[in-house]
Design an enzyme around this catalytic site. Structure first.
Site, PDB file in Angstrom:
ATOM      1  N   TRP A   1       0.994  -0.762   0.100  1.00  0.00           N
ATOM      2  CA  TRP A   1      -0.124  -0.213   0.295  1.00  0.00           C
ATOM      3  C   TRP A   1       0.892   1.199   0.127  1.00  0.00           C
ATOM      4  O   TRP A   1       0.294   2.799  -0.374  1.00  0.00           O
ATOM      5  CB  TRP A   1      -1.198   0.160   1.170  1.00  0.00           C
ATOM      6  CG  TRP A   1      -1.876  -0.876   1.552  1.00  0.00           C
ATOM      7  CD1 TRP A   1      -1.637  -2.257   1.448  1.00  0.00           C
ATOM      8  CD2 TRP A   1      -2.600  -1.019   0.001  1.00  0.00           C
ATOM      9  NE1 TRP A   1      -2.948  -3.051   1.661  1.00  0.00           N
ATOM     10  CE2 TRP A   1      -2.998  -2.347   0.206  1.00  0.00           C
ATOM     11  CE3 TRP A   1      -3.012  -0.076  -1.082  1.00  0.00           C
ATOM     12  CZ2 TRP A   1      -4.735  -3.374  -0.659  1.00  0.00           C
ATOM     13  CZ3 TRP A   1      -4.116  -1.509  -2.105  1.00  0.00           C
ATOM     14  CH2 TRP A   1      -4.982  -3.250  -1.395  1.00  0.00           C
TER      15      TRP A   1
ATOM     16  N   ASP B   1      -1.170   6.803   6.068  1.00  0.00           N
ATOM     17  CA  ASP B   1      -2.473   5.615   6.145  1.00  0.00           C
ATOM     18  C   ASP B   1      -2.899   4.923   7.144  1.00  0.00           C
ATOM     19  O   ASP B   1      -1.725   4.026   7.376  1.00  0.00           O
ATOM     20  CB  ASP B   1      -1.942   5.180   4.204  1.00  0.00           C
ATOM     21  CG  ASP B   1      -3.106   3.983   4.059  1.00  0.00           C
ATOM     22  OD1 ASP B   1      -4.301   3.531   5.141  1.00  0.00           O
ATOM     23  OD2 ASP B   1      -2.458   3.541   3.051  1.00  0.00           O
TER      24      ASP B   1
ATOM     25  N   LYS C   1     -11.697  -1.948   6.812  1.00  0.00           N
ATOM     26  CA  LYS C   1     -10.963  -2.613   8.121  1.00  0.00           C
ATOM     27  C   LYS C   1     -11.236  -2.673   9.510  1.00  0.00           C
ATOM     28  O   LYS C   1     -11.254  -4.050   9.851  1.00  0.00           O
ATOM     29  CB  LYS C   1      -9.215  -2.588   7.934  1.00  0.00           C
ATOM     30  CG  LYS C   1      -8.955  -2.404   5.964  1.00  0.00           C
ATOM     31  CD  LYS C   1      -8.977  -3.696   5.782  1.00  0.00           C
ATOM     32  CE  LYS C   1      -8.195  -3.383   4.418  1.00  0.00           C
ATOM     33  NZ  LYS C   1      -7.811  -2.782   3.511  1.00  0.00           N
TER      34      LYS C   1
HETATM   35  C1  LIG Z   1      -6.914  -2.517   2.037  1.00  0.00           C
HETATM   36  C2  LIG Z   1      -6.056  -1.026   2.589  1.00  0.00           C
HETATM   37  C3  LIG Z   1      -5.953   0.372   1.496  1.00  0.00           C
HETATM   38  C4  LIG Z   1      -6.842  -0.349  -0.165  1.00  0.00           C
HETATM   39  O1  LIG Z   1      -7.971   0.344   0.652  1.00  0.00           O
HETATM   40  P1  LIG Z   1      -9.540   0.718  -0.829  1.00  0.00           P
HETATM   41  O2  LIG Z   1      -9.869   1.057   0.224  1.00  0.00           O
HETATM   42  O3  LIG Z   1      -9.431  -0.614  -1.140  1.00  0.00           O
HETATM   43  O4  LIG Z   1      -8.873   1.653  -1.607  1.00  0.00           O
HETATM   44  C5  LIG Z   1      -4.625   1.132   1.488  1.00  0.00           C
HETATM   45  N1  LIG Z   1      -4.142   1.069   2.614  1.00  0.00           N
HETATM   46  C6  LIG Z   1      -4.473   0.181   3.356  1.00  0.00           C
HETATM   47  C7  LIG Z   1      -2.773   0.279   4.165  1.00  0.00           C
HETATM   48  C8  LIG Z   1      -4.836  -0.900   3.173  1.00  0.00           C
HETATM   49  O5  LIG Z   1      -4.925  -2.303   4.580  1.00  0.00           O
END
Ligand SMILES: *Cc1c(COP(=O)(O)O)cnc(C)c1O
Length: 355
Positions: A99, A166, A190
């Site tokens: 990511w 993030d 998540k």
């Molecule tokens: C799952 C995830 C993403 C992507 O998320 P989307 O909502 O599917 O775009 C980005 N960063 C991290 C750390 C993730 O776990």
């Protein structure tokens, strides 16, 4: 048979969050209409957004000058929205996984990007240490939890520049010093809600400095000024987020989420280290308490599929590792229970005894 949900995302939510959302989908606040069929501007829905914002502020102790907004597009859209709005000349990115790498790639469309450190050469099995950030960057971007490879930075970093994080897979799992960040973002599926909403915490003073034209929908100010109501926000996922924020508060807040996460992780990592069949995949000091990755020891490699089938027969769901790591990944977000983790440990012990 009882199922134990270890899905990496979308993932487990507290049962009462699902039940309360289901009730409102059938009949929103006794109106005779579904939550799914009312206007986002209805007078009954505005309090949902207001309360969700207030709970984010309370749970993460947001300082003055920060706003919480609810957007579509997933965390992946933030990979471009962040540099679109904040990158003036140069930004720094810490490359700790899939990511992080995707975020870095988007930033390059907007200016100079310095990769301050990377663990790519070792398949992202650790968090790089001892790196420095150039003084003249607009921000440092980090990914606090590496969902796929199972490493995590559970302490806020002390660096000399503003940070963007993030936190898709560990937001609300521990206290955070928000004052260090210009932006914190998280796709909700998540640890917060169902898929479809992304929560973004923005320091308002950080906005409006980049001089490039920004399309209306991609400009954070559009959303901070309109309280997430510039266009139709994802109404149902926002409602589910509200229910989950209420649940977190009722359980004792992010401190309690942190305590539980550490307890669950300690239980499972202890078993991984003790059990002769398994081993962890990442550096011990960087182990994620959210996504716990493990593989078979070399001499038991052929037992991978049999263990997967055995664990499945005992009710485990979603423990298959990501294809870039293999083996197993047990995701233990806020809603995960000690009972669920114990069930997995029991399956590991029983399987060991059988072999
Ligand atoms: C799952 C995830 C993403 C992507 O998320 P989307 O909502 O599917 O775009 C980005 N960063 C991290 C750390 C993730 O776990």
């Amino acid at each position: 048979m009882k199922k134990y949900n270890f899905n990496a995302g979308p993932s487990m939510l507290p049962r009462e969050v699902i039940e309360n959302t289901a009730k409102q989908i059938l009949d929103f606040n006794g109106s005779g209409l579904s939550l799914a069929e009312i206007s986002h501007r209805a007078k009954d829905f505005q309090p949902v957004v207001d309360e969700a914002e207030a709970l984010v502020k309370e749970l993460l102790d947001l300082p003055e000058g920060y706003k919480t907004i609810f957007l579509g597009g997933g965390a992946s859209l933030q990979f471009c929205m962040v540099p679109y709005n904040l990158l003036i000349k140069k930004a720094a990115y810490l490359n700790t996984g899939t990511w992080a790498k995707k975020a870095l790639k988007e930033a390059k469309l907007f200016g100079e990007v310095v990769e301050v450190a990377s663990s790519a050469a070792d398949n992202f099995t650790y968090i790089p240490k001892g790196w420095t950030v150039p003084e003249d960057v607009d921000y440092l971007h980090i990914t606090t939890n590496n969902t796929i490879y199972g490493t995590e930075m559970r302490k806020d970093l002390d660096v000399n520049v503003r940070q963007v994080a993030d936190m898709s897979s560990d937001i609300f799992s521990r206290p955070v010093d928000v004052s260090k960040y210009d932006i914190i973002y998280a796709g909700a599926q998540k640890n917060l809600s169902m898929a479809g909403v992304t929560i973004v915490i923005v320091r308002e003073d950080a906005l409006g400095k980049a001089e490039r034209p920004i399309p209306t929908m991609l400009d954070y100010r559009t959303h901070t000024e309109k309280g997430s109501m510039f266009n139709t926000p994802p109404v149902v996922p926002i409602y589910t987020a509200l229910e989950n924020l209420r649940w977190i508060k009722a359980q004792g807040g992010v401190k309690e989420m942190d305590r539980r996460a550490l307890q669950r992780a300690d239980m499972l990592y202890s078993e991984i280290d003790r059990n002769k069949l398994f081993k962890g995949t990442v550096a011990e000091e960087d182990r994620s308490v959210m996504n716990i990755c493990f593989v078979m020891n070399e001499e038991y490699a052929e037992l991978e599929k049999p263990f997967f089938e055995f664990a499945t027969s005992k009710g485990m769901v979603g423990i298959k590792g990501h294809r870039s790591v293999g083996g197993f990944r047990a995701s233990c977000y806020n809603a995960q229970t000690v009972e669920g983790v114990q069930a997995l440990i029991d399956a590991m012990k029983e399987f060991e005894a059988n072999h």
